[in-house]
Write a protein that holds these residues in place. Structure first.
Motif, PDB file in Angstrom:
ATOM      1  N   GLN A   1      25.431  36.105  19.354  1.00  0.00           N
ATOM      2  CA  GLN A   1      26.019  36.990  20.358  1.00  0.00           C
ATOM      3  C   GLN A   1      27.492  37.213  20.090  1.00  0.00           C
ATOM      4  O   GLN A   1      27.999  38.331  20.211  1.00  0.00           O
ATOM      5  CB  GLN A   1      25.821  36.384  21.757  1.00  0.00           C
ATOM      6  CG  GLN A   1      24.393  36.400  22.238  1.00  0.00           C
ATOM      7  CD  GLN A   1      24.043  37.690  22.946  1.00  0.00           C
ATOM      8  OE1 GLN A   1      24.796  38.662  22.903  1.00  0.00           O
ATOM      9  NE2 GLN A   1      22.899  37.721  23.588  1.00  0.00           N
ATOM     10  N   GLU A   2      28.217  36.144  19.736  1.00  0.00           N
ATOM     11  CA  GLU A   2      29.646  36.285  19.485  1.00  0.00           C
ATOM     12  C   GLU A   2      29.889  37.237  18.320  1.00  0.00           C
ATOM     13  O   GLU A   2      30.871  37.964  18.287  1.00  0.00           O
ATOM     14  CB  GLU A   2      30.276  34.914  19.161  1.00  0.00           C
ATOM     15  CG  GLU A   2      30.168  33.885  20.263  1.00  0.00           C
ATOM     16  CD  GLU A   2      31.076  34.145  21.445  1.00  0.00           C
ATOM     17  OE1 GLU A   2      31.706  35.213  21.483  1.00  0.00           O
ATOM     18  OE2 GLU A   2      31.131  33.276  22.327  1.00  0.00           O
TER      19      GLU A   2
ATOM     20  N   ASP B   1      19.740  40.467  27.476  1.00  0.00           N
ATOM     21  CA  ASP B   1      20.105  39.088  27.127  1.00  0.00           C
ATOM     22  C   ASP B   1      18.873  38.250  26.811  1.00  0.00           C
ATOM     23  O   ASP B   1      18.873  37.454  25.869  1.00  0.00           O
ATOM     24  CB  ASP B   1      20.896  38.449  28.268  1.00  0.00           C
ATOM     25  CG  ASP B   1      22.287  39.039  28.427  1.00  0.00           C
ATOM     26  OD1 ASP B   1      22.891  39.392  27.403  1.00  0.00           O
ATOM     27  OD2 ASP B   1      22.763  39.138  29.572  1.00  0.00           O
TER      28      ASP B   1
ATOM     29  N   SER C   1      28.242  33.864  25.835  1.00  0.00           N
ATOM     30  CA  SER C   1      27.672  35.021  25.168  1.00  0.00           C
ATOM     31  C   SER C   1      26.195  35.212  25.462  1.00  0.00           C
ATOM     32  O   SER C   1      25.678  36.335  25.400  1.00  0.00           O
ATOM     33  CB  SER C   1      27.885  34.893  23.663  1.00  0.00           C
ATOM     34  OG  SER C   1      27.342  33.673  23.197  1.00  0.00           O
TER      35      SER C   1
ATOM     36  N   ASP D   1      35.029  36.915  29.048  1.00  0.00           N
ATOM     37  CA  ASP D   1      33.935  36.854  28.089  1.00  0.00           C
ATOM     38  C   ASP D   1      34.227  37.647  26.816  1.00  0.00           C
ATOM     39  O   ASP D   1      33.811  37.261  25.723  1.00  0.00           O
ATOM     40  CB  ASP D   1      32.645  37.372  28.726  1.00  0.00           C
ATOM     41  CG  ASP D   1      31.970  36.324  29.593  1.00  0.00           C
ATOM     42  OD1 ASP D   1      32.462  35.181  29.631  1.00  0.00           O
ATOM     43  OD2 ASP D   1      30.961  36.645  30.238  1.00  0.00           O
ATOM     44  N   GLU D   2      34.917  38.768  26.950  1.00  0.00           N
ATOM     45  CA  GLU D   2      35.163  39.609  25.773  1.00  0.00           C
ATOM     46  C   GLU D   2      36.026  38.916  24.729  1.00  0.00           C
ATOM     47  O   GLU D   2      36.060  39.339  23.568  1.00  0.00           O
ATOM     48  CB  GLU D   2      35.823  40.923  26.193  1.00  0.00           C
ATOM     49  CG  GLU D   2      37.210  40.764  26.791  1.00  0.00           C
ATOM     50  CD  GLU D   2      37.778  42.095  27.253  1.00  0.00           C
ATOM     51  OE1 GLU D   2      38.102  42.934  26.389  1.00  0.00           O
ATOM     52  OE2 GLU D   2      37.890  42.286  28.489  1.00  0.00           O
TER      53      GLU D   2
ATOM     54  N   GLY E   1      35.635  35.717  23.829  1.00  0.00           N
ATOM     55  CA  GLY E   1      34.852  34.706  23.135  1.00  0.00           C
ATOM     56  C   GLY E   1      35.387  33.295  23.288  1.00  0.00           C
ATOM     57  O   GLY E   1      36.068  32.949  24.260  1.00  0.00           O
TER      58      GLY E   1
ATOM     59  N   ARG F   1      34.236  32.464  32.520  1.00  0.00           N
ATOM     60  CA  ARG F   1      33.812  32.535  31.123  1.00  0.00           C
ATOM     61  C   ARG F   1      32.346  32.138  31.113  1.00  0.00           C
ATOM     62  O   ARG F   1      31.994  30.972  31.134  1.00  0.00           O
ATOM     63  CB  ARG F   1      34.670  31.602  30.255  1.00  0.00           C
ATOM     64  CG  ARG F   1      34.063  31.203  28.917  1.00  0.00           C
ATOM     65  CD  ARG F   1      33.777  32.350  27.964  1.00  0.00           C
ATOM     66  NE  ARG F   1      33.310  31.836  26.668  1.00  0.00           N
ATOM     67  CZ  ARG F   1      32.646  32.537  25.771  1.00  0.00           C
ATOM     68  NH1 ARG F   1      32.357  33.803  26.014  1.00  0.00           N
ATOM     69  NH2 ARG F   1      32.273  32.002  24.635  1.00  0.00           N
TER      70      ARG F   1
ATOM     71  N   GLU G   1      28.498  39.893  17.708  1.00  0.00           N
ATOM     72  CA  GLU G   1      28.437  41.273  18.130  1.00  0.00           C
ATOM     73  C   GLU G   1      29.783  41.774  18.651  1.00  0.00           C
ATOM     74  O   GLU G   1      30.008  42.967  18.771  1.00  0.00           O
ATOM     75  CB  GLU G   1      27.393  41.440  19.239  1.00  0.00           C
ATOM     76  CG  GLU G   1      25.964  41.080  18.789  1.00  0.00           C
ATOM     77  CD  GLU G   1      25.008  41.137  19.945  1.00  0.00           C
ATOM     78  OE1 GLU G   1      25.439  41.497  21.055  1.00  0.00           O
ATOM     79  OE2 GLU G   1      23.812  40.843  19.747  1.00  0.00           O
ATOM     80  N   LEU G   2      30.675  40.855  19.003  1.00  0.00           N
ATOM     81  CA  LEU G   2      31.948  41.234  19.593  1.00  0.00           C
ATOM     82  C   LEU G   2      32.972  41.509  18.502  1.00  0.00           C
ATOM     83  O   LEU G   2      32.979  40.848  17.464  1.00  0.00           O
ATOM     84  CB  LEU G   2      32.451  40.110  20.510  1.00  0.00           C
ATOM     85  CG  LEU G   2      31.514  39.746  21.668  1.00  0.00           C
ATOM     86  CD1 LEU G   2      32.065  38.542  22.400  1.00  0.00           C
ATOM     87  CD2 LEU G   2      31.343  40.915  22.615  1.00  0.00           C
TER      88      LEU G   2
ATOM     89  N   ALA H   1      24.454  31.611  20.745  1.00  0.00           N
ATOM     90  CA  ALA H   1      25.843  31.935  21.047  1.00  0.00           C
ATOM     91  C   ALA H   1      26.538  32.532  19.834  1.00  0.00           C
ATOM     92  O   ALA H   1      27.275  33.519  19.936  1.00  0.00           O
ATOM     93  CB  ALA H   1      26.586  30.685  21.506  1.00  0.00           C
TER      94      ALA H   1
ATOM     95  N   ALA I   1      25.890  37.693  28.224  1.00  0.00           N
ATOM     96  CA  ALA I   1      27.008  38.638  28.183  1.00  0.00           C
ATOM     97  C   ALA I   1      26.714  39.944  28.912  1.00  0.00           C
ATOM     98  O   ALA I   1      27.545  40.437  29.697  1.00  0.00           O
ATOM     99  CB  ALA I   1      27.382  38.923  26.727  1.00  0.00           C
TER     100      ALA I   1
END
Length: 444
Positions: free
Chosen positions: A16-17, A79, A176, A207-208, A210, A173, A19-20, A13, A179
Motif C-alpha cells: 500500500q505504501e 482496501d 495503509s 496517512d498520506e 506514510g 495515522r 502506491e503513495l 502495508a 487507506a
C-alpha cells in the motif's frame, strides 16, 4: 499477533505504501508539524464549545455516515480487495471490514456519546481551605490527541467522536491497509464539523505521509499532548520506545479464562463460545483456557468449540480429556504466549487455583482475565490476585469494551498503570486543572 499475521500485515502495508508518491523527509516533517499547528489552533475552539454544540456535532456525524454509507463501503471494498491480493490474513480482513451493520454500530456509539455527560468541567475534588482560599480540581481537555493504529477504520470514527466530546483535536495515522476507507471517513468528519460551525482541523490525518509521517508525529512534542498506539505488539512497542510525545500504551490481549472445579457446564460452554467465536480477531477474545483437573466440563466445551471451527492447542492432560472425534495439536510455550486473533485456542489443565494464577501471571499481557466458578472464595481470590486491566467473573471476556461498559466508545484498552487503565473513554482523554480563588491571601 502471530508471526504469520504480522508478516501479512507488513507485506500488505509495504504494498500500500508503494502506491503513495515518495516525499522528501524535510517536506514530510514540515507538513506533519503544520498539521500539529493547525490541530493546536482547532483544539482551542473545540475546548470552548459547550456540550450542546459538541453533541450536535456527534449526531450530525452519525447522520452523515449513514447518508454516505455507499461511498464508505465502496472505499472499504477497495482496501479489502487489496488486502486479499496481498495475502492479508482472515483475522486482519475481519478487522478491516465495514458492513452496514458495523456502520450502524458506529452511529449508535456516536449517539450514545452524545447522551453521556460532558467530562469537561467536572469537579474531581474541592474544598475551602482554613485561610479562606477556595480550591477545586476540574477535568479539562488534553488538547491535541494523536493516534497510530492498524487496519481498523472503525477506530477512526470512535477516536474522533471521543476526542470531540472531550474537547480535543485529533491527529490520525490509520495505516495503509485502510487507506481508502479512512480517507473517506476523515473527509466526511471534516465536512460535518464545518457544517456545525466547528473547525475542520479538529480532525486531521497524516496517512498520506506514510511511515515517515508517523515518525515525525512521534517526535512532535509540544504540538501533540498525548499519543495512543493501537494495534499489534510491533506497532505498540515501536511507538512506546521511539516516541518523545507522552504515550498511553494499549496492549495486546493474551486473554485467559479459568474454569474451576465448581463451574457449571452449560455456563462454561456458553461463555467460551462467545469469548472465542463471536469475533475472534479482536483483543478481548479469549486465547487460553485453563481447566481445573477435577472439573468435568472440558469434553463438552471442546466439542462445542470444535463444532464452531476452533483449533485446539492442548497440553498432554487436556489432550487425554478430549472427547471422541475432537482433535487437538500439542501446545508449546509459543501457544501460551500467543494472541491468535483467530479461531485458535490454547488449553491447559491445572490442579488448583494457585496453578492457574501462576500460569496467568507468567503469560498474561495484563488485558483481561476471567474465572468461571460457583465458589465465592475462588472468585474473590481471583479478583484480588489478578493484576490486569479487567477481571471478570462468570461472564464473557468480550465485555472488556468501552461501549459495553457504558463509555460510549473507546480509544483503546490501556494495559499500563499510569493515568488510564482498561477501556479508555471520555474521562481518560481529559487531564485536570487546579483552580484557586482567593480574596487577597498571601502565603506566610
Amino acid at each position: 499477533m502471530t508471526d504469520t499475521v504480522a508478516h501479512h500485515e507488513t507485506a500488505h502495508a509495504a504494498a500500500q505504501e508503494a502506491e503513495l508518491p515518495a516525499a522528501q523527509p524535510a517536506d514530510v516533517e514540515a507538513a506533519v508539524l503544520a498539521v500539529g499547528d493547525r490541530a493546536r489552533a482547532a483544539s482551542r475552539a473545540v475546548a470552548r464549545a459547550n456540550r450542546a454544540w459538541k453533541d450536535r456535532a456527534l449526531l450530525a456525524i452519525g447522520a452523515a455516515l449513514k447518508e454516505h454509507e455507499a461511498r464508505i463501503l465502496a472505499a472499504n471494498e477497495k482496501d479489502l480487495e487489496s488486502g486479499r491480493q496481498n495475502g492479508t490474513s482472515k483475522a486482519l480482513l475481519d478487522r478491516l471490514a465495514l458492513t452496514p451493520a458495523r456502520i450502524d454500530g458506529l452511529v449508535a456509539a456516536l449517539e450514545n456519546l452524545a447522551g453521556l455527560p460532558d467530562p469537561v468541567g467536572t469537579v474531581v475534588r474541592g474544598q475551602t481551605l482554613p485561610n479562606g482560599l477556595r480550591m477545586r480540581q476540574v477535568n479539562v481537555p488534553m488538547g491535541v490527541v494523536a493516534a497510530i493504529y492498524e487496519a481498523r477504520p472503525n477506530v477512526t470514527v470512535d477516536i474522533a467522536g471521543l476526542a470531540l466530546k472531550s474537547g480535543n483535536a485529533v491527529i490520525l495515522r490509520g495505516g495503509s491497509a485502510a487507506a481508502h476507507t479512512n480517507r473517506e471517513l476523515v473527509a466526511i468528519l471534516r465536512d460535518t464539523l464545518v457544517d456545525v460551525g466547528l473547525p475542520a482541523d479538529a480532525v486531521q490525518t497524516i496517512d498520506e505521509y506514510g511511515r515517515a509521517g508517523a515518525e515525525v508525529l512521534m517526535k512532535a512534542r509540544g504540538r501533540v499532548d498525548v499519543l495512543i498506539p493501537r494495534g499489534g505488539r510491533e506497532l505498540i512497542q515501536n511507538v512506546v520506545l521511539n516516541s518523545t510525545v507522552p504515550v498511553i500504551e494499549t496492549g495486546e490481549g493474551n486473554v485467559h479464562i479459568f474454569v474451576d472445579e465448581s463451574a457449571d457446564e452449560d455456563m462454561a460452554v456458553e461463555i467460551l463460545l462467545n469469548a472465542k467465536t463471536q469475533r475472534p480477531s479482536v483483543c478481548n477474545t479469549v486465547e487460553t483456557l485453563l481447566v481445573h483437573s477435577k472439573s468435568t466440563v472440558l469434553p463438552a466445551v471442546a466439542r462445542a468449540l470444535a463444532e464452531r471451527g476452533v483449533r485446539l492447542h492442548v497440553d498432554g492432560r487436556s489432550m487425554a480429556a478430549l472427547p471422541e472425534g475432537v482433535g487437538g495439536v500439542a501446545a508449546t510455550d509459543y501457544d501460551w504466549a500467543t494472541e491468535y486473533m483467530d479461531l485458535d485456542l490454547a488449553v491447559a489443565t491445572v490442579d488448583s487455583l494457585d496453578e492457574a494464577l501462576e500460569h496467568i501471571r507468567r503469560w498474561s499481557t495484563g488485558h483481561t482475565e476471567a474465572i468461571i466458578t460457583n465458589d465465592l472464595r475462588n472468585a474473590e481470590r481471583f479478583i484480588a490476585e489478578i493484576d490486569s486491566a479487567a477481571v471478570i467473573v462468570n461472564a464473557s471476556t468480550r465485555f472488556t469494551d468501552g461501549g459495553e461498559l457504558g463509555l460510549g466508545a473507546e480509544v483503546g484498552i490501556s494495559t499500563q498503570k499510569l493515568h488510564a487503565r482498561g477501556p479508555m473513554g471520555l474521562t481518560e482523554l481529559t487531564t485536570t486543572k487546579w483552580i484557586v480563588q482567593g480574596e487577597g491571601q498571601v502565603r506566610g
